[in-house]
Design an enzyme around this catalytic site. Structure first.
Site, mmCIF file in Angstrom:
data_model
loop_
_atom_site.group_PDB
_atom_site.id
_atom_site.type_symbol
_atom_site.label_atom_id
_atom_site.label_comp_id
_atom_site.label_asym_id
_atom_site.label_seq_id
_atom_site.Cartn_x
_atom_site.Cartn_y
_atom_site.Cartn_z
ATOM 1 N N ASP A 75 6.240 -6.147 -13.166
ATOM 2 C CA ASP A 75 6.795 -6.464 -11.851
ATOM 3 C C ASP A 75 6.042 -7.558 -11.121
ATOM 4 O OD1 ASP A 75 4.606 -4.448 -11.276
ATOM 5 O OD2 ASP A 75 5.233 -4.952 -9.239
ATOM 6 N N ASP A 78 0.282 -7.889 -12.880
ATOM 7 C CA ASP A 78 -0.389 -6.926 -13.753
ATOM 8 C C ASP A 78 0.463 -6.677 -14.991
ATOM 9 O OD1 ASP A 78 1.709 -5.427 -12.760
ATOM 10 O OD2 ASP A 78 0.462 -4.285 -11.369
ATOM 11 N N TYR A 230 3.235 2.143 -5.959
ATOM 12 C CA TYR A 230 4.659 2.140 -5.656
ATOM 13 C C TYR A 230 5.170 3.515 -5.271
ATOM 14 C CZ TYR A 230 5.001 -2.685 -7.156
ATOM 15 O OH TYR A 230 4.853 -4.045 -7.252
ATOM 16 N N GLU A 470 -0.055 -13.193 -5.096
ATOM 17 C CA GLU A 470 0.602 -12.550 -6.232
ATOM 18 C C GLU A 470 2.120 -12.696 -6.144
ATOM 19 O OE1 GLU A 470 0.167 -8.479 -8.874
ATOM 20 O OE2 GLU A 470 -0.258 -8.372 -6.723
#
Length: 491
Positions: A75, A78, A230, A470
């Site tokens: 996503d 990472d 999340y 990011e």
């Protein structure tokens, strides 16, 4: 001179509504926004992979549990596959194509459809065992985040996380249902059998979500793996309505219309929460359901239109509604991490709602001002142009677009040398030297949109500042639709 609140409001209005003078290549930006998804692919890569610094990774995902979970997307920067944001990404990318795919050049539309399918092929695997089990994640985030290594070199645990009737996850299951339903519309004319399979799987995922109610962040078997990354602390109720709304739109089945009508109040549809993102669907839900009210004057859905109007009014500085925050340079700003996810999602809602209003010749009444579709489009254009370079930093926040863009993004694969240039294995901590380096990333993740500047419009281009540097798939997914619209309607 003393700067008063009225002065600040004047400057903000000037920023938001000043004539647009910068010309952007929306076709180029659109192409790159779609290409980004190839850099996030997990699994065995196809022969036509265009970002060739990436290679095969995590091809055996799921094998420890005797299931095939290869594929899907990482996503962000990472190497974990988080099912919740991946499903939301799929929903928004599909919605982008449903609303604005007809505005895309055929080649870009083809690439975008492939981007959707890379996600849906994986999501179908995650729901294959429903209603007994639904897979929601692959990879241990604690161990993964403790390493700075290429996905091709991963040697951390590829732990599989799932939800079940005894350990429910209505939020992630509801979003997965929405993703599969929305994507079924993308493939309806392209691949009818695949579309039917997606819709059938969406129905099963929704049945699981609604039958076994509960948040997966309350599930001890999953909690340690997803929190604090999340977890959906906003509750699962909005995902149930969101899933039902997409199933209604995709299937036209009256059962889902009744669900929305009968459960709206109990599931919080009238809470009027002006949020939209991977963990909160309220504003998007209201815009989506409003389409049916606007198209057919279905009075039972009028409250959704009223809530959508209320959300829109928070974006209009002249209205008397409490306003969303903007930076001095005019960028939508919500405190927390990865602000650009809010910018692109809200810009998409502005355009989608503008389309729905236009078709029904409707306006938005914000008490002190009446707002039409053109104003909403103008607001969305200010946001996308800010991303592409019309900002105080005079830089593009899309990697590879324009002459000045982020060089040190928080992304493992981008910052580390590629397999082709450095075939030798790079272990977990051996990549740290690349993380701390002040050098630019070695591989350009073309099309990646970073979290963006702070509330002062300042961006330091610091790899360690992940909130700003990011990129994520759920930043790009709605942006694809926004860029497609402005490619076709640049002025």
């Amino acid at each position: 001179m003393t700067i008063t609140s009225s002065h600040l409001l004047f400057l903000l209005l000037l920023s938001l509504f000043a004539p647009l003078t910068t010309s952007h290549d929306y076709h180029d930006a659109l192409s790159k926004s779609i290409l980004f998804f190839e850099g996030q692919r997990s699994g065995r890569l196809p022969a036509d992979q265009r970002l060739t610094w990436r290679s095969t990774s995590a091809a055996s995902d799921g094998s420890t549990d005797g299931v095939d979970l290869e594929g899907g997307y990482y996503d962000a920067g990472d190497n974990v596959k988080f099912g919740f944001p991946m499903a939301f990404t799929t929903t928004l990318l599909s919605w982008s194509l449903i609303e604005f795919g007809g505005s895309m050049p055929s080649e870009e539309l083809d690439h975008a459809v492939r981007a959707v399918r890379w996600a849906t092929d994986y999501l179908l695997k995650t729901v294959a065992q429903a209603p007994d089990r639904l897979f929601v994640q692959v990879g241990d985030p604690i161990r993964d985040h403790n390493c700075w290594e290429r996905p091709e070199d991963m040697d951390t645990a590829r732990t599989v996380y799932s939800v079940s009737p005894s350990s429910p996850g209505s939020d992630v299951a509801g979003e997965t249902a929405a993703a599969l339903a929305a994507s079924s519309m993308v493939f309806r004319s392209i691949d009818p059998k695949y579309s039917e399979r997606l819709l059938d799987s969406a129905m099963r995922a929704f049945e699981f979500a609604d039958t076994y109610k509960g948040a997966y962040s309350d599930n001890e078997g999953v909690k340690a793996g997803v929190c604090p990354f999340y977890c959906d602390f906003d509750g699962y109720q909005d995902e149930l309505l969101w899933g039902a709304a997409w199933l209604r739109r995709a299937s036209r089945n009256a059962t889902y219309l009744s669900y929305i009508q009968n459960n709206g109040k109990t599931l919080g549809a009238e809470e009027n929460i002006n949020e939209f993102g991977w963990d909160n669907k309220h504003a998007g839900l209201n815009v989506l359901v409003s389409k049916e009210f606007l198209d057919g004057e279905m009075m039972s859905l009028q409250s959704y239109k009223e809530s959508a109007d209320s959300f829109i009014c928070t974006l209009i500085p002249e209205s008397s509604s409490p306003h969303i925050q903007y930076t001095p340079g005019g960028l939508i700003y919500k405190p927390g991490g990865s602000n650009m996810q809010h910018v692109t999602s809200i810009a998409f809602l502005l355009l989608a709602y503008a389309e729905y209003l236009s078709r029904s010749s409707q306006m938005v009444n914000c008490a002190s001002v009446v707002v039409g579709p053109d104003s909403l489009r103008h607001q969305a254009k200010k946001q996308v142009d800010y991303i592409l370079g019309d900002n105080p930093m005079k830089m593009s926040y899309m990697v590879g677009y324009g002459d000045k863009y982020p060089q040190r993004i928080h992304h493992r694969g981008s910052s580390l040398p590629s397999i082709s240039s450095h075939p030798k294995f790079i272990a977990c901590k051996e990549g740290s030297m690349y993380f701390t380096s002040s050098n630019s990333n070695q591989n350009i993740l073309v099309g990646a949109v970073v979290g963006g500047p702070g509330e002062d419009d300042v961006y330091e281009d610091d790899r360690a500042d992940f909130r700003k540097s990011e990129p994520t798939t759920y930043i790009n997914a709605p942006l694809v639709g926004v860029l497609a619209y402005f490619f076709a309607n640049p002025n």
